[in-house]
Design a protein around this motif. Structure first.
Motif, PDB file in Angstrom:
ATOM      1  N   PRO A   1      -4.335  42.997  27.998  1.00  0.00           N
ATOM      2  CA  PRO A   1      -5.664  42.567  28.427  1.00  0.00           C
ATOM      3  C   PRO A   1      -5.636  41.224  29.162  1.00  0.00           C
ATOM      4  O   PRO A   1      -4.728  40.420  28.978  1.00  0.00           O
ATOM      5  CB  PRO A   1      -6.423  42.450  27.105  1.00  0.00           C
ATOM      6  N   ASN A   2      -6.642  41.025  30.009  1.00  0.00           N
ATOM      7  CA  ASN A   2      -6.864  39.727  30.626  1.00  0.00           C
ATOM      8  C   ASN A   2      -7.677  38.875  29.662  1.00  0.00           C
ATOM      9  O   ASN A   2      -8.649  39.351  29.070  1.00  0.00           O
ATOM     10  CB  ASN A   2      -7.650  39.875  31.934  1.00  0.00           C
ATOM     11  N   PHE A   3      -7.270  37.613  29.518  1.00  0.00           N
ATOM     12  CA  PHE A   3      -8.059  36.692  28.705  1.00  0.00           C
ATOM     13  C   PHE A   3      -9.022  35.965  29.640  1.00  0.00           C
ATOM     14  O   PHE A   3      -8.594  35.214  30.527  1.00  0.00           O
ATOM     15  CB  PHE A   3      -7.170  35.684  27.972  1.00  0.00           C
ATOM     16  N   ILE A   4     -10.312  36.205  29.457  1.00  0.00           N
ATOM     17  CA  ILE A   4     -11.332  35.609  30.309  1.00  0.00           C
ATOM     18  C   ILE A   4     -12.017  34.477  29.565  1.00  0.00           C
ATOM     19  O   ILE A   4     -12.442  34.635  28.416  1.00  0.00           O
ATOM     20  CB  ILE A   4     -12.373  36.662  30.732  1.00  0.00           C
ATOM     21  N   SER A   5     -12.111  33.328  30.219  1.00  0.00           N
ATOM     22  CA  SER A   5     -12.815  32.178  29.660  1.00  0.00           C
ATOM     23  C   SER A   5     -13.716  31.601  30.739  1.00  0.00           C
ATOM     24  O   SER A   5     -13.257  31.237  31.817  1.00  0.00           O
ATOM     25  CB  SER A   5     -11.830  31.110  29.182  1.00  0.00           C
ATOM     26  N   LEU A   6     -15.016  31.556  30.447  1.00  0.00           N
ATOM     27  CA  LEU A   6     -15.952  30.985  31.415  1.00  0.00           C
ATOM     28  C   LEU A   6     -17.002  30.157  30.699  1.00  0.00           C
ATOM     29  O   LEU A   6     -17.303  30.367  29.530  1.00  0.00           O
ATOM     30  CB  LEU A   6     -16.590  32.088  32.270  1.00  0.00           C
ATOM     31  N   THR A   7     -17.549  29.205  31.436  1.00  0.00           N
ATOM     32  CA  THR A   7     -18.581  28.315  30.916  1.00  0.00           C
ATOM     33  C   THR A   7     -19.774  28.345  31.858  1.00  0.00           C
ATOM     34  O   THR A   7     -19.602  28.377  33.082  1.00  0.00           O
ATOM     35  CB  THR A   7     -18.049  26.869  30.793  1.00  0.00           C
ATOM     36  N   ALA A   8     -20.973  28.345  31.291  1.00  0.00           N
ATOM     37  CA  ALA A   8     -22.173  28.434  32.126  1.00  0.00           C
ATOM     38  C   ALA A   8     -23.367  27.843  31.381  1.00  0.00           C
ATOM     39  O   ALA A   8     -23.302  27.590  30.175  1.00  0.00           O
ATOM     40  CB  ALA A   8     -22.457  29.887  32.496  1.00  0.00           C
ATOM     41  N   ARG A   9     -24.425  27.631  32.119  1.00  0.00           N
ATOM     42  CA  ARG A   9     -25.713  27.277  31.529  1.00  0.00           C
ATOM     43  C   ARG A   9     -26.626  28.500  31.563  1.00  0.00           C
ATOM     44  O   ARG A   9     -26.439  29.395  32.378  1.00  0.00           O
ATOM     45  CB  ARG A   9     -26.381  26.132  32.295  1.00  0.00           C
ATOM     46  N   VAL A  10     -27.623  28.519  30.671  1.00  0.00           N
ATOM     47  CA  VAL A  10     -28.590  29.614  30.645  1.00  0.00           C
ATOM     48  C   VAL A  10     -29.915  29.128  31.209  1.00  0.00           C
ATOM     49  O   VAL A  10     -30.427  28.086  30.803  1.00  0.00           O
ATOM     50  CB  VAL A  10     -28.814  30.142  29.208  1.00  0.00           C
ATOM     51  N   GLU A  11     -30.457  29.877  32.159  1.00  0.00           N
ATOM     52  CA  GLU A  11     -31.765  29.563  32.720  1.00  0.00           C
ATOM     53  C   GLU A  11     -32.631  30.811  32.712  1.00  0.00           C
ATOM     54  O   GLU A  11     -32.133  31.939  32.640  1.00  0.00           O
ATOM     55  CB  GLU A  11     -31.636  29.030  34.152  1.00  0.00           C
ATOM     56  N   VAL A  12     -33.943  30.600  32.772  1.00  0.00           N
ATOM     57  CA  VAL A  12     -34.888  31.700  32.833  1.00  0.00           C
ATOM     58  C   VAL A  12     -35.528  31.713  34.218  1.00  0.00           C
ATOM     59  O   VAL A  12     -35.848  30.661  34.774  1.00  0.00           O
ATOM     60  CB  VAL A  12     -35.961  31.583  31.720  1.00  0.00           C
TER      61      VAL A  12
END
Length: 251
Positions: A167-178
């Protein structure tokens, strides 16, 4: 006459408002697979208004709620405006409203709630509807972390295609907006890893954002509109409004 009728309800020692409050609590609890503490408080002044089905409103607070699709909620608060109900239906264990109403809404999700929810068959099946480079994706061990800088970190093991060696190890960071009160989205996304990992991570975010339509998560007979999202103390808190056309029932 009013006191005689309310005093002879089929729940000894309880007034009409208490009867309706318990009925509302039971009806809401039935919408969930498992719940912790639930409390509904119906407001009617004078209480005799209940005989005509008139309610000034009711407040509902629930904790540790597990939906039938596996999604978890730490806490939910509803503050419903004045509404007309079918008082006779209460004695059948039903809550029926006579016209649409709305409620202010507060929902709290923890890291554990988000992680558990992203690993449920309900969510995994939706994630696996996407393809990358013409191949199906297979998700496992997805984890969500709420960071002190108000970002969300998502990590997951993802196999590209059924014959993928590892498997690929995916790591991401983000903000949540509406957006437009109707959609949630991950924005300001950063991904780590190889070029393929980064491309895969961005494709996943686009797919997830397309799924985060609030109406797809609403109970039958309701619409959700979110005005604000806050992150604090490792919890994601949503503030908004629920438009209720009919009291929801278990599917």
């Amino acid at each position: 006459m009013t006191s005689f009728v309310l005093g002879n309800l089929p729940f000894p020692g309880q007034g009409g408002d208490q009867v309706v409050s318990k009925a509302v609590s039971s009806a809401i609890a039935a919408l969930f697979k498992r719940t912790g503490k639930l409390e509904a408080n119906v407001r009617a002044e004078p209480v005799a208004k209940l005989l005509q089905g008139s309610v000034d409103g009711f407040d509902f607070i629930g904790h540790s709620m597990l939906m039938y699709n596996g999604l978890r909620i730490k806490a939910m608060e509803l503050f419903v405006q004045a509404v007309s109900i079918d008082f006779g239906a209460i004695f059948k264990g039903q809550v029926q409203i006579k016209q649409p109403t709305q409620a202010s809404l507060r929902v709290v999700l923890t890291e554990e709630d988000l992680t558990t929810s992203f690993n449920t068959p309900f969510v995994v099946e939706k994630l696996q509807q996407m393809q990358f480079e013409g191949k199906s994706l297979y998700f496992s061990d997805t984890e969500m972390v709420l960071n002190d800088d108000k970002t969300i970190e998502l990590t997951s093991q993802i196999r590209v295609g059924s014959t993928s060696a590892s498997p690929n190890f995916i790591s991401l960071t983000a903000r949540v907006e509406v957006f437009n009160r109707t959609k949630l989205a991950f924005v300001d996304v950063t991904c780590g890893g190889t070029d393929q990992d980064i491309a895969l991570g961005k494709a996943i975010v686009e797919h997830v954002n397309a799924l985060l339509d609030l109406d797809s998560f609403a109970l039958d007979g309701t619409q959700l509109r979110i005005d604000k999202v806050r992150m604090r103390n490792k919890e994601l808190v949503f503030y908004g409004v629920a438009h209720i056309n009919q009291f929801p029932t278990k599917k």
